[in-house]
Design a protein around this motif. Structure first.
Motif, PDB file in Angstrom:
ATOM      1  N   VAL A  36      51.050  51.509  23.365  1.00  9.88           N
ATOM      2  CA  VAL A  36      50.588  50.531  22.382  1.00  9.88           C
ATOM      3  C   VAL A  36      49.491  49.651  22.977  1.00  9.88           C
ATOM      4  CG1 VAL A  36      51.269  48.482  21.070  1.00  9.88           C
ATOM      5  CG2 VAL A  36      52.760  50.485  21.095  1.00  9.88           C
ATOM      6  N   ILE A  37      49.711  49.150  24.172  1.00  6.61           N
ATOM      7  CA  ILE A  37      48.743  48.252  24.809  1.00  6.61           C
ATOM      8  C   ILE A  37      47.416  48.977  25.047  1.00  6.61           C
ATOM      9  CG2 ILE A  37      48.247  46.961  26.920  1.00  6.61           C
ATOM     10  CD1 ILE A  37      51.272  46.302  27.034  1.00  6.61           C
ATOM     11  N   ALA A  38      47.479  50.219  25.497  1.00 12.17           N
ATOM     12  CA  ALA A  38      46.248  50.986  25.714  1.00 12.17           C
ATOM     13  C   ALA A  38      45.516  51.226  24.403  1.00 12.17           C
ATOM     14  CB  ALA A  38      46.581  52.317  26.390  1.00 12.17           C
ATOM     15  N   ASP A  39      46.260  51.469  23.335  1.00 10.04           N
ATOM     16  CA  ASP A  39      45.644  51.759  22.040  1.00 10.04           C
ATOM     17  C   ASP A  39      44.921  50.541  21.477  1.00 10.04           C
ATOM     18  OD1 ASP A  39      45.525  53.891  19.835  1.00 10.04           O
ATOM     19  OD2 ASP A  39      46.200  52.124  18.731  1.00 10.04           O
ATOM     20  N   LEU A  40      45.317  49.338  21.886  1.00  3.99           N
ATOM     21  CA  LEU A  40      44.676  48.120  21.386  1.00  3.99           C
ATOM     22  C   LEU A  40      43.201  48.038  21.782  1.00  3.99           C
ATOM     23  CD1 LEU A  40      47.474  45.477  22.073  1.00  3.99           C
ATOM     24  CD2 LEU A  40      46.825  46.476  19.863  1.00  3.99           C
ATOM     25  N   LEU A  41      42.786  48.841  22.761  1.00  4.27           N
ATOM     26  CA  LEU A  41      41.382  48.831  23.197  1.00  4.27           C
ATOM     27  C   LEU A  41      40.495  49.702  22.309  1.00  4.27           C
ATOM     28  CD1 LEU A  41      41.894  49.049  27.063  1.00  4.27           C
ATOM     29  CD2 LEU A  41      41.477  47.013  25.667  1.00  4.27           C
ATOM     30  N   ASN A  42      41.089  50.481  21.423  1.00  3.11           N
ATOM     31  CA  ASN A  42      40.306  51.315  20.522  1.00  3.11           C
ATOM     32  C   ASN A  42      39.759  50.484  19.363  1.00  3.11           C
ATOM     33  OD1 ASN A  42      40.849  53.661  22.015  1.00  3.11           O
ATOM     34  ND2 ASN A  42      42.782  53.984  20.929  1.00  3.11           N
ATOM     35  N   ALA A  43      38.655  50.952  18.811  1.00  2.00           N
ATOM     36  CA  ALA A  43      38.005  50.217  17.720  1.00  2.00           C
ATOM     37  C   ALA A  43      38.896  50.180  16.482  1.00  2.00           C
ATOM     38  CB  ALA A  43      36.663  50.862  17.384  1.00  2.00           C
ATOM     39  N   GLN A  44      38.798  49.089  15.745  1.00  2.00           N
ATOM     40  CA  GLN A  44      39.558  48.951  14.499  1.00  2.00           C
ATOM     41  C   GLN A  44      38.876  49.752  13.390  1.00  2.00           C
ATOM     42  OE1 GLN A  44      42.354  47.770  13.873  1.00  2.00           O
ATOM     43  NE2 GLN A  44      42.529  46.787  11.904  1.00  2.00           N
ATOM     44  N   PRO A  45      39.587  50.652  12.726  1.00  2.00           N
ATOM     45  CA  PRO A  45      38.990  51.382  11.598  1.00  2.00           C
ATOM     46  C   PRO A  45      38.882  50.490  10.372  1.00  2.00           C
ATOM     47  CG  PRO A  45      41.298  51.966  11.833  1.00  2.00           C
ATOM     48  CD  PRO A  45      40.983  51.052  12.981  1.00  2.00           C
ATOM     49  N   LEU A  46      38.142  50.944   9.388  1.00  2.00           N
ATOM     50  CA  LEU A  46      38.088  50.255   8.107  1.00  2.00           C
ATOM     51  C   LEU A  46      39.182  50.816   7.215  1.00  2.00           C
ATOM     52  CD1 LEU A  46      36.773  48.363   6.019  1.00  2.00           C
ATOM     53  CD2 LEU A  46      35.275  50.271   5.375  1.00  2.00           C
ATOM     54  N   TRP A  47      40.098  49.942   6.792  1.00  2.00           N
ATOM     55  CA  TRP A  47      41.184  50.324   5.895  1.00  2.00           C
ATOM     56  C   TRP A  47      40.874  49.790   4.506  1.00  2.00           C
ATOM     57  CZ3 TRP A  47      44.665  53.614   7.755  1.00  2.00           C
ATOM     58  CH2 TRP A  47      44.975  53.611   9.129  1.00  2.00           C
ATOM     59  N   LEU A  48      40.982  50.637   3.499  1.00  2.00           N
ATOM     60  CA  LEU A  48      40.720  50.226   2.124  1.00  2.00           C
ATOM     61  C   LEU A  48      41.837  50.705   1.209  1.00  2.00           C
ATOM     62  CD1 LEU A  48      36.899  51.039   1.667  1.00  2.00           C
ATOM     63  CD2 LEU A  48      37.944  48.797   2.117  1.00  2.00           C
ATOM     64  N   SER A  49      42.308  49.805   0.362  1.00  2.00           N
ATOM     65  CA  SER A  49      43.159  50.188  -0.756  1.00  2.00           C
ATOM     66  C   SER A  49      42.231  50.570  -1.900  1.00  2.00           C
ATOM     67  CB  SER A  49      44.060  49.011  -1.159  1.00  2.00           C
ATOM     68  OG  SER A  49      44.796  49.327  -2.321  1.00  2.00           O
ATOM     69  N   LEU A  50      42.306  51.829  -2.330  1.00  2.00           N
ATOM     70  CA  LEU A  50      41.330  52.381  -3.268  1.00  2.00           C
ATOM     71  C   LEU A  50      42.008  52.923  -4.521  1.00  2.00           C
ATOM     72  CD1 LEU A  50      39.267  54.432  -0.666  1.00  2.00           C
ATOM     73  CD2 LEU A  50      38.429  52.407  -1.891  1.00  2.00           C
ATOM     74  N   SER A  51      41.356  52.719  -5.648  1.00  2.00           N
ATOM     75  CA  SER A  51      41.751  53.452  -6.846  1.00  2.00           C
ATOM     76  C   SER A  51      41.192  54.870  -6.749  1.00  2.00           C
ATOM     77  CB  SER A  51      41.191  52.761  -8.095  1.00  2.00           C
ATOM     78  OG  SER A  51      39.772  52.861  -8.116  1.00  2.00           O
TER      79      SER A  51
END
Length: 294
Positions: A36-51
């Motif tokens: 988990v700690i190592a994964d925190l260094l990865n870039a944040q993706p764009l999350w969208l709630s979409l119709s």
């Protein structure tokens, strides 16, 4: 020059968690914590709630829409979000899947009154309204209501807004559903807010826990008998999550913890609630669902 270089040499690696915060993550996630700690260094993706129309509009513009979790898609945009047809037509709402899990933990809110406490810019209010709820959003900062109204108008949704300091009792008719997404340290959002790990201290955690503890009883007073209270924070510290709720339950026997439903994001048990696992772009949230029985 030597003195300056020695201070630089002693400076902590900004990619690493301070020791005390690493201990928090190990306490929360056990053997899974290093991953988990190592994964925190990865870039944040764009999350969208979409119709469905939103998905089609984004794909028609050349954006890549990948199925995510909790009904939220991971999107690689062809253009800035605000320039997309989906956003302009109210077919897209940015939200992290773990944040939406807090909303879904309330259960079926179709046609019901829901109090969205500490509602901020109203993203959760928008998601509740999308699910057919009659939403009243409460926050201490009046200008946040303006941003929330503008976003709801973009989405073609409505909600009522009340400006109030939730450390004091609020004179509203009790509702069957109350969501308190309390202000917190944000220790579950280090991927998108890495500066937190450089400034956060154990003292700040204690201060925030005291604030949350002053708000939770006032939120509970707004739950009608038989109703549901969901308490959530985007933090993984025990003081802001399981420990705080355990103290509340001991002091308020009318409330009992229930299993948290509809959490599709990966999670682990955490006392009277669950902790979402901040991997793969998902934030770390503590979520507890409490039922009032009197």
């Amino acid at each position: 020059m030597n003195a300056v270089l020695r201070r630089v040499e002693r400076s902590p690696d900004p990619t690493e968690l301070p020791g005390w915060l690493a201990d928090v993550y190990h306490g929360a996630y056990g053997d899974r914590a290093p991953t988990v700690i190592a994964d925190l260094l990865n870039a944040q993706p764009l999350w969208l709630s979409l119709s469905d129309d939103g998905v089609r509009a984004l794909e028609a513009e050349g954006s890549l829409v990948l199925p995510g979790v909790q009904g939220v898609d991971r999107v690689e945009l062809e253009r800035p979000l605000r320039q997309t047809t989906a956003f302009q037509r109210g077919q897209a709402q940015p939200i992290n899947p773990a944040s939406l899990a807090c909303v879904d933990a309330l259960g079926d809110v179709q046609g019901a009154r829901v109090l969205d406490l500490a509602g901020g810019a109203g993203v959760k209010a928008a998601m509740l309204a999308t699910r057919g709820a009659q939403v009243t959003s409460v926050d201490v900062v009046a200008r946040k209501h303006d941003a929330a109204r503008a976003n709801l108008n973009r989405l073609g949704l409505k909600a009522e807004f009340v400006t109030h300091d939730l450390t004091r009792p609020l004179d509203l008719t009790p509702a069957p559903f109350v969501l308190l997404d309390a202000p917190c340290t944000g220790s579950g959002t280090l991927r998108s807010h890495p500066e937190i790990k450089l400034r956060l201290t154990p003292h700040a955690v204690q201060e925030m826990s005291r604030l949350q503890a002053s708000m939770l009883p006032n939120a509970a007073a707004l739950v009608e008998p038989g109703g549901t209270l969901v308490y959530s924070v985007c933090s993984v510290t025990p003081e802001e999550g399981p420990q705080l709720v355990q103290v509340f339950l001991a002091e308020h026997p009318a409330f009992q913890a229930e299993d948290v439903p509809n959490v599709e994001v990966p999670s682990v048990p955490a006392g009277p609630g669950v902790l979402t696992i901040p991997e793969g772009g998902i934030d770390g949230f503590f979520i507890a669902r409490l039922r009032r029985h009197d």
